[in-house]
Design a protein around this motif. Structure first.
Motif, mmCIF file in Angstrom:
data_model
loop_
_atom_site.group_PDB
_atom_site.id
_atom_site.type_symbol
_atom_site.label_atom_id
_atom_site.label_comp_id
_atom_site.label_asym_id
_atom_site.label_seq_id
_atom_site.Cartn_x
_atom_site.Cartn_y
_atom_site.Cartn_z
ATOM 1 N N LEU A 140 -7.605 -10.188 2.048
ATOM 2 C CA LEU A 140 -6.850 -8.799 2.372
ATOM 3 C C LEU A 140 -7.864 -7.688 1.983
ATOM 4 O O LEU A 140 -8.537 -7.813 0.858
ATOM 5 C CB LEU A 140 -5.509 -8.676 1.383
ATOM 6 C CG LEU A 140 -4.491 -9.650 1.959
ATOM 7 C CD1 LEU A 140 -3.480 -9.732 0.816
ATOM 8 C CD2 LEU A 140 -4.018 -9.403 3.138
ATOM 9 N N ASP A 144 -4.914 -2.842 1.802
ATOM 10 C CA ASP A 144 -3.592 -3.434 2.150
ATOM 11 C C ASP A 144 -3.142 -4.238 0.798
ATOM 12 O O ASP A 144 -1.796 -4.265 0.728
ATOM 13 C CB ASP A 144 -3.896 -4.838 3.036
ATOM 14 C CG ASP A 144 -4.033 -3.922 4.512
ATOM 15 O OD1 ASP A 144 -3.619 -3.019 4.611
ATOM 16 O OD2 ASP A 144 -4.463 -4.759 5.426
ATOM 17 N N ARG A 147 -1.144 -1.893 -0.861
ATOM 18 C CA ARG A 147 0.155 -1.529 -0.405
ATOM 19 C C ARG A 147 1.197 -2.680 -0.534
ATOM 20 O O ARG A 147 2.443 -2.386 -0.697
ATOM 21 C CB ARG A 147 0.011 -1.262 1.207
ATOM 22 C CG ARG A 147 -0.712 0.023 1.668
ATOM 23 C CD ARG A 147 -1.040 0.211 2.874
ATOM 24 N NE ARG A 147 -1.393 1.560 3.149
ATOM 25 C CZ ARG A 147 -1.810 2.069 4.530
ATOM 26 N NH1 ARG A 147 -1.854 1.068 5.600
ATOM 27 N NH2 ARG A 147 -2.357 3.295 4.651
ATOM 28 N N LEU A 174 3.055 -0.627 6.035
ATOM 29 C CA LEU A 174 2.396 -1.865 6.600
ATOM 30 C C LEU A 174 3.401 -2.082 7.769
ATOM 31 O O LEU A 174 4.683 -1.694 7.555
ATOM 32 C CB LEU A 174 2.460 -3.008 5.668
ATOM 33 C CG LEU A 174 1.596 -2.963 4.332
ATOM 34 C CD1 LEU A 174 1.865 -4.007 3.427
ATOM 35 C CD2 LEU A 174 0.066 -2.974 4.865
ATOM 36 N N LYS A 178 2.125 -7.670 9.088
ATOM 37 C CA LYS A 178 0.986 -7.775 7.960
ATOM 38 C C LYS A 178 1.974 -7.982 6.492
ATOM 39 O O LYS A 178 1.323 -8.503 5.780
ATOM 40 C CB LYS A 178 0.309 -6.580 7.895
ATOM 41 C CG LYS A 178 -0.905 -6.313 6.986
ATOM 42 C CD LYS A 178 -1.753 -5.348 7.364
ATOM 43 C CE LYS A 178 -2.707 -5.603 8.456
ATOM 44 N NZ LYS A 178 -3.645 -4.651 8.712
ATOM 45 N N GLY A 182 0.920 -11.150 4.241
ATOM 46 C CA GLY A 182 0.245 -10.545 2.982
ATOM 47 C C GLY A 182 1.100 -10.882 1.681
ATOM 48 O O GLY A 182 0.564 -11.226 0.885
#
Length: 251
Positions: A140, A144, A147, A174, A178, A182
């Protein structure tokens, strides 16, 4: 312009606490001390706790404890270098130290006690494996990962609200795909499971600590009808909420 140093509190001969933004004297602690740095991410980055890494200036609380004291009291030391996302319970303690409203000398007295509480709570989280590594973002991007950490913090702080995958995704910047991929990669669970776990853990605490009706507890914890709350609770804890409360009262 010289930055104002952190406020130093001599908790004990084996422990120092430093509070606020700003520098710390270079030789404030011995080379073998366990140093935990707590950053709140006020600039939009993730709130973290780190050991043997990080900036003293950016951290809002720094605890320096003799390694021998940690081994004597907690029976272990943190890993050699590590950084973790700061869970809500530790973040609350850090805020109570940073924002303590009391005048002196009561302020230092309370901060001394809160520093000990923060140290004990941090080691408890480490021993329970309850901390999420901030280094475990894999492939990642850094943005990201920040986040996704914010998504986890949002769930930890606002689990009683009507959270959905879409609302969490929008709040953290996001897209759904994702966030879904994630979040599982970083935290080992789905967003829905993380929300459910926080709600049911909160409900269990209310059941055992209050005499609120079961239906009211379910509603306060984000369930819009008692039947769905009871089913989810029984799946999580093996007994329905009324039975858990009855067992507690009978003990």
């Amino acid at each position: 312009m010289t930055a104002t140093p952190k406020r130093r509190i001599d908790v004990s001969p084996e422990m120092l606490s430093f509070i606020g933004r700003g520098p710390i004297a270079p030789d404030a602690w011995s080379d073998d001390a366990v140093v935990l740095r707590f950053s709140l991410g006020d600039d939009g980055t993730a709130a973290t706790m780190s050991h043997a890494t990080g900036s003293d200036h950016e951290a809002v609380v720094v605890l320096a404890v003799a390694a021998t004291a940690c081994e004597r009291i907690f029976g272990a030391l943190p890993g050699p270098r590590a950084i973790w996302h700061l869970p809500t319970e530790l973040r609350t303690l850090v805020l109570s130290l940073r924002d303590c409203p009391l005048p002196e000398p009561a302020r230092d007295t309370l901060c001394l006690a809160k520093s000990i509480e923060l140290l004990c709570a941090s080691f408890a989280c480490l021993h329970e494996g309850a901390l999420i590594s901030a280094d475990g973002a894999g492939d990642l991007s850094e943005r990201d990962a920040r986040r996704l950490a914010a998504a986890r913090q949002l769930i930890d702080d606002r689990w009683q609200e009507k959270l959905t995958l879409d609302t969490v995704a929008r709040a953290c910047g996001l897209n759904r795909a994702k966030l879904t991929r994630g979040f599982r990669q970083m935290f080992g669970s789905s967003v829905a499971d993380a929300i459910s776990d926080k709600r049911l853990s909160g409900a269990r605490g209310m059941l055992l600590a209050t005499d609120l009706p079961v239906s009211a507890i379910g509603y306060r914890c984000g369930y819009r009808n008692n039947a769905s709350f009871t089913r989810a609770f029984a799946r999580r804890f093996g007994v329905p909420p009324t039975r858990l409360r009855a067992l507690q009262l009978a003990a």
